[in-house]
Design a protein around this motif. Structure first.
Motif, PDB file in Angstrom:
ATOM      1  N   UNK A  24      -6.392  -8.283   1.725  1.00  0.00           N
ATOM      2  CA  UNK A  24      -5.987  -8.059   0.327  1.00  0.00           C
ATOM      3  C   UNK A  24      -5.857  -9.383  -0.388  1.00  0.00           C
ATOM      4  N   UNK A  25      -6.997 -10.018  -0.659  1.00  0.00           N
ATOM      5  CA  UNK A  25      -6.988 -11.355  -1.266  1.00  0.00           C
ATOM      6  C   UNK A  25      -6.965 -11.250  -2.786  1.00  0.00           C
ATOM      7  N   UNK A  62       0.836  -1.211   0.000  1.00  0.00           N
ATOM      8  CA  UNK A  62       0.000   0.000   0.000  1.00  0.00           C
ATOM      9  C   UNK A  62       0.863   1.251   0.000  1.00  0.00           C
ATOM     10  N   UNK A  63       0.422   2.221  -0.769  1.00  0.00           N
ATOM     11  CA  UNK A  63       1.076   3.532  -0.834  1.00  0.00           C
ATOM     12  C   UNK A  63       0.082   4.542  -0.260  1.00  0.00           C
ATOM     13  N   UNK A 101      -5.374   5.360   0.079  1.00  0.00           N
ATOM     14  CA  UNK A 101      -4.242   4.474  -0.206  1.00  0.00           C
ATOM     15  C   UNK A 101      -4.367   3.945  -1.619  1.00  0.00           C
ATOM     16  N   UNK A 102      -3.219   3.659  -2.235  1.00  0.00           N
ATOM     17  CA  UNK A 102      -3.203   2.815  -3.425  1.00  0.00           C
ATOM     18  C   UNK A 102      -2.729   1.446  -2.960  1.00  0.00           C
ATOM     19  N   UNK A 147      -2.970  -8.800 -11.437  1.00  0.00           N
ATOM     20  CA  UNK A 147      -2.714  -7.790 -10.395  1.00  0.00           C
ATOM     21  C   UNK A 147      -3.881  -6.817 -10.368  1.00  0.00           C
ATOM     22  N   UNK A 148      -4.305  -6.484  -9.169  1.00  0.00           N
ATOM     23  CA  UNK A 148      -5.344  -5.446  -9.039  1.00  0.00           C
ATOM     24  C   UNK A 148      -4.712  -4.192  -8.459  1.00  0.00           C
ATOM     25  N   UNK A 149      -5.049  -3.056  -9.035  1.00  0.00           N
ATOM     26  CA  UNK A 149      -4.705  -1.745  -8.484  1.00  0.00           C
ATOM     27  C   UNK A 149      -5.981  -1.212  -7.858  1.00  0.00           C
ATOM     28  N   UNK A 150      -5.935  -0.932  -6.580  1.00  0.00           N
ATOM     29  CA  UNK A 150      -7.163  -0.406  -5.959  1.00  0.00           C
ATOM     30  C   UNK A 150      -6.838   0.807  -5.091  1.00  0.00           C
TER      31      UNK A 150
END
Ligand SMILES: NC(=O)C1=CN([C@@H]2O[C@H](COP(=O)(O)OP(=O)(O)OC[C@H]3O[C@@H](n4cnc5c(N)ncnc54)[C@H](OP(=O)(O)O)[C@@H]3O)[C@@H](O)[C@H]2O)C=CC1
Ligand SMILES: O=C(O)C1=NCCCC1
Length: 213
Positions: A190-191, A48-49, A57-58, A73-76
């Motif tokens: 974060x699954x 997380x960023x 957060x990203x 990959x998921x970007x959320x």
């Protein structure tokens, strides 16, 4: 040479992804995750960023299922919004890759996937853990996740009654007490594997439709 990625956006994901297909696949994948066999499944902890200026957060959520050939990959982005805010609480994009070439096969809207896979995983856990005499479905919150949870729980189980407590934000902000006697609070891990399984299903369905004359 692999071609450019296909773009599969919200309405098409909605049309292609169904709980009846997703639940058995997800159940298998969660079993693999529980067995902690890295030959089957690799899912690093979510990176997380912090987005301090925007109170969010990203999160980056990769997952690889070697035997199944699924790399994803998921970007959320997720936020702590003001009560009056009309901006979304989460925004996600899912990228499906070819593990051999390394190219991106598909870029998908991740919001429908996030909503459906989160609700489907909850329903799987309820199927395994719920008391057989349970008659009332109780949902805390009335946003997107509440809606997808309502859909899958009423599709999979027959409750006598459903009650919705809309005050999720107030409970999170601690301005209202939670319905403690009715609530179990879990932290999100974060699954990424849940997104990977969903994205692969969407892609398979998309290819099947695209090959029809
Ligand atoms: N574990 C996981 O895998 C996932 C977890 N989540 C989490 O689930 C939660 C719900 O997400 P989602 O349903 O998509 O979000 P939505 O924005 O659709 O819904 C959020 C709900 O919370 C209320 N709310 C939000 N902020 C406040 C506030 N400051 N004060 C009062 N009420 C507030 C909203 O009320 P109103 O409608 O009145 O604005 C709405 O009912 C989020 O915390 C999200 O991060 C989401 C996806 C996946
Ligand atoms: O796992 C997810 O997907 C999310 N987790 C926390 C909030 C946003 C989405």
């Amino acid at each position: 040479m692999p071609g450019p990625p296909v773009i599969i956006w919200e309405h098409e994901v909605e049309r292609l992804l169904h709980y009846r297909d997703l639940i058995p696949r997800l159940e298998q994948a969660l079993g693999k995750f529980s067995r902690r066999d890295s030959a089957e499944l690799i899912q690093p902890v979510r990176t997380t960023v912090p987005l301090h200026r925007h109170h969010g957060f990203l999160g980056l959520m990769p997952a690889y299922m070697e035997k199944d050939g699924v790399l994803c990959a998921k970007f959320v982005c997720f936020y702590n919004r003001e009560a009056s805010s009309t901006l979304p609480a989460t925004q996600a994009t899912v990228v499906l890759l070819d593990p051999e070439y390394g190219n991106v096969k598909a870029v998908m809207d991740g919001d429908v996937i996030t909503g459906m896979r989160t609700a489907a995983a909850s329903a799987i856990s309820a199927k395994l853990l719920m008391r057989p005499e349970a008659e009332v479905l109780t949902i805390l919150g009335s946003g997107k996740q509440a809606l997808t949870h309502y859909s899958v729980f009423t599709e999979m189980f027959s409750f006598k009654e459903a009650e919705v407590f809309a005050e999720l934000g107030e409970v999170i902000n601690r301005t209202k007490p939670a319905h403690r006697e009715k609530t179990t609070v879990f932290k999100s891990l974060g699954m990424g594997v849940e997104d990977a399984v969903s994205a692969e299903l969407v892609y398979e369905q998309w290819k099947a439709k695209a090959s029809q004359p």
